[in-house]
Design a protein around this motif. Structure first.
Motif, mmCIF file in Angstrom:
data_model
loop_
_atom_site.group_PDB
_atom_site.id
_atom_site.type_symbol
_atom_site.label_atom_id
_atom_site.label_comp_id
_atom_site.label_asym_id
_atom_site.label_seq_id
_atom_site.Cartn_x
_atom_site.Cartn_y
_atom_site.Cartn_z
ATOM 1 N N ASP A 90 -30.177 23.901 13.234
ATOM 2 C CA ASP A 90 -31.597 24.436 13.513
ATOM 3 C C ASP A 90 -31.863 24.243 15.020
ATOM 4 O OD1 ASP A 90 -31.865 25.541 10.894
ATOM 5 O OD2 ASP A 90 -33.177 23.693 10.329
ATOM 6 N N ASP A 91 -30.922 23.497 15.592
ATOM 7 C CA ASP A 91 -31.333 22.943 16.900
ATOM 8 C C ASP A 91 -30.218 23.603 17.932
ATOM 9 O OD1 ASP A 91 -33.520 21.175 16.569
ATOM 10 O OD2 ASP A 91 -31.833 19.752 15.884
ATOM 11 N N ASP A 92 -29.193 24.565 17.298
ATOM 12 C CA ASP A 92 -28.176 25.081 18.306
ATOM 13 C C ASP A 92 -28.832 26.674 18.596
ATOM 14 O OD1 ASP A 92 -25.882 25.866 19.403
ATOM 15 O OD2 ASP A 92 -24.551 26.059 17.582
ATOM 16 N N LEU A 93 -28.892 26.662 19.849
ATOM 17 C CA LEU A 93 -29.408 27.952 20.535
ATOM 18 C C LEU A 93 -28.042 28.867 20.774
ATOM 19 C CD1 LEU A 93 -31.810 26.640 23.259
ATOM 20 C CD2 LEU A 93 -32.487 27.336 20.880
ATOM 21 N N ALA A 94 -26.848 28.329 20.659
ATOM 22 C CA ALA A 94 -25.980 29.270 20.983
ATOM 23 C C ALA A 94 -25.891 30.642 20.038
ATOM 24 C CB ALA A 94 -24.537 28.710 20.792
ATOM 25 N N PRO A 95 -26.280 30.587 18.830
ATOM 26 C CA PRO A 95 -26.123 31.868 18.030
ATOM 27 C C PRO A 95 -27.336 32.886 18.535
ATOM 28 C CG PRO A 95 -26.193 29.805 16.667
ATOM 29 C CD PRO A 95 -26.587 29.452 17.947
ATOM 30 N N ASN A 96 -28.211 32.539 19.357
ATOM 31 C CA ASN A 96 -29.295 33.444 19.691
ATOM 32 C C ASN A 96 -28.719 34.650 20.162
ATOM 33 O OD1 ASN A 96 -31.483 31.320 18.789
ATOM 34 N ND2 ASN A 96 -32.300 31.324 21.046
ATOM 35 N N ARG A 97 -29.163 35.715 19.663
ATOM 36 C CA ARG A 97 -28.926 37.298 20.251
ATOM 37 C C ARG A 97 -29.489 37.479 21.495
ATOM 38 N NH1 ARG A 97 -30.972 39.849 14.966
ATOM 39 N NH2 ARG A 97 -32.547 38.180 15.287
ATOM 40 N N PRO A 98 -29.138 38.408 22.496
ATOM 41 C CA PRO A 98 -29.995 38.828 23.464
ATOM 42 C C PRO A 98 -31.351 39.284 23.061
ATOM 43 C CG PRO A 98 -27.600 39.358 23.831
ATOM 44 C CD PRO A 98 -27.631 38.919 22.487
ATOM 45 N N GLY A 99 -32.377 38.825 23.543
ATOM 46 C CA GLY A 99 -33.770 39.115 23.335
ATOM 47 C C GLY A 99 -34.111 38.605 21.794
ATOM 48 N N GLU A 100 -33.362 37.462 21.404
ATOM 49 C CA GLU A 100 -33.931 36.934 20.120
ATOM 50 C C GLU A 100 -35.407 36.866 19.859
ATOM 51 O OE1 GLU A 100 -32.865 35.459 16.574
ATOM 52 O OE2 GLU A 100 -31.337 36.100 18.024
ATOM 53 N N ALA A 101 -36.195 36.158 20.769
ATOM 54 C CA ALA A 101 -37.462 35.962 20.365
ATOM 55 C C ALA A 101 -38.072 37.229 20.462
ATOM 56 C CB ALA A 101 -38.164 35.196 21.832
ATOM 57 N N LEU A 102 -37.928 38.457 20.979
ATOM 58 C CA LEU A 102 -38.481 39.570 20.931
ATOM 59 C C LEU A 102 -37.913 40.403 19.435
ATOM 60 C CD1 LEU A 102 -38.299 41.167 24.580
ATOM 61 C CD2 LEU A 102 -40.179 40.590 23.263
ATOM 62 N N LEU A 103 -36.787 40.304 19.421
ATOM 63 C CA LEU A 103 -36.378 40.742 18.040
ATOM 64 C C LEU A 103 -37.228 40.044 16.610
ATOM 65 C CD1 LEU A 103 -32.468 40.643 18.479
ATOM 66 C CD2 LEU A 103 -33.974 42.690 17.937
ATOM 67 N N VAL A 104 -37.516 38.660 16.737
ATOM 68 C CA VAL A 104 -38.209 38.064 15.900
ATOM 69 C C VAL A 104 -39.607 38.526 15.629
ATOM 70 C CG1 VAL A 104 -38.911 35.791 14.979
ATOM 71 C CG2 VAL A 104 -36.635 36.142 15.728
ATOM 72 N N ALA A 105 -40.334 38.527 16.955
ATOM 73 C CA ALA A 105 -41.795 39.202 17.026
ATOM 74 C C ALA A 105 -41.907 40.514 16.550
ATOM 75 C CB ALA A 105 -42.142 38.924 18.576
ATOM 76 N N LEU A 106 -40.993 41.417 16.678
ATOM 77 C CA LEU A 106 -40.851 42.874 16.363
ATOM 78 C C LEU A 106 -40.581 42.899 14.962
ATOM 79 C CD1 LEU A 106 -38.965 44.691 19.285
ATOM 80 C CD2 LEU A 106 -41.524 44.979 18.473
ATOM 81 N N GLU A 107 -39.822 42.170 14.096
ATOM 82 C CA GLU A 107 -39.531 42.001 12.685
ATOM 83 C C GLU A 107 -40.837 41.593 11.819
ATOM 84 O OE1 GLU A 107 -36.150 39.449 12.194
ATOM 85 O OE2 GLU A 107 -34.745 40.979 13.097
#
Length: 276
Positions: A90-107
């Motif tokens: 849960d603390d590992d940022l390495a798996p984040n996709r480009p635009g991760e925060a926006l992808l989550v917000a749009l979902e």
């Protein structure tokens, strides 16, 4: 997968091929399924978990060896590797996709589908994905890219690039078919009113410098501009277009491989950013 050894009196071993982080490993398993060794093709090394199985392991791996190999116990993990192994998922940022925060917000909230005035989040996502994909391609050249690095207060660093050329906080800006003028610290995009965009971005880079205790330089990447004019050279800032991004991978002479790994291990830990 190889057939079990047919020699009487010897341990019956299996060779199981796997892929880890893009590299092939051949694991040697005992009859109960436990691993007793693995062969790393790229490193040309057989790592033994117990020396009493050495002859059996070499015989089982014989058909797979392509040249001379080193044989011995697994190498001692580096501090960076130990930090990665102890990091909670849960603390590992390495798996984040480009635009991760926006992808989550749009979902969570897709928003209205409009042709004439598309959701600006989708344009921002396109920009982050374009730049993030280019940064991810540098992985094989000793660089690491982290995406959507969260900052306290709701801010974030779009991309953090770590490699031989140093550390870079990379900010993307959608500028498709628009004229961009940079007059430090003011930036004018298309018909929008000019604003001191670079001042806020430098603050984010300074926060990253504080968190990592190493200099983080700012890079602003404009995606698809029709024209870019720099009337006053930005201080301590690179202004690029998305076509220029691969050039960052050719920079070097700042960080040694061990320093790169250590900084990446620190930066991928979400807890690192909670104190800035």
């Amino acid at each position: 997968m190889s057939e079990p050894s047919g020699h009487s009196g010897r341990r019956r071993l299996r060779v199981v091929p796997t892929w880890r982080h893009g590299r092939e490993r051949l694991y040697v398993c005992a009859g109960d399924g436990s691993d007793i060794a693995w062969y790393d093709r790229d490193a040309a090394r057989i790592n033994l978990l117990g020396d009493d199985h050495r002859d059996d392991v070499l015989e089982a791996l014989g058909p797979f060896l392509t040249g001379p190999v080193a044989v011995g116990p697994p190498p001692v993990p580096t501090p960076a590797e130990l930090a990665r192994l102890s990091l909670h998922p849960d603390d590992d940022l390495a798996p984040n996709r480009p635009g991760e925060a926006l992808l989550v917000a749009l979902e969570r909230d897709p928003g209205p589908q409009r042709r004439l005035r598309p959701d600006p989040r989708r344009r921002a996502l396109e920009a982050e994905q374009t730049v993030g994909t280019a940064l991810d391609r540098m992985d094989g050249a000793g660089w690491y890219a982290l995406h959507s690095v969260p900052l306290p207060g709701g801010g974030r660093i779009h991309h953090l690039l770590i490699g031989p050329g140093g550390l870079f906080a990379v900010r993307t800006l959608y500028a498709r078919r628009q004229r961009v003028t940079v007059n430090d610290p003011v930036l004018a995009l298309g018909r929008r009113d000019p604003g001191p965009v670079l001042r806020g971005l430098r603050t984010d880079a300074a926060r990253a410098t504080y968190a990592l205790t190493a200099e983080v330089r700012l890079v602003l990447v404009l995606v698809g501009p029709a024209d870019l004019r720099i009337t006053a050279a930005p201080r301590a800032t690179r202004v690029l277009t998305d076509d220029d991004v691969p050039g960052l991978g050719r920079l070097g002479g700042v960080l040694k491989p061990g320093d790169v790994d250590g900084l990446h291990a620190m930066a991928r830990d979400r807890r690192t950013w909670a104190r800035v």
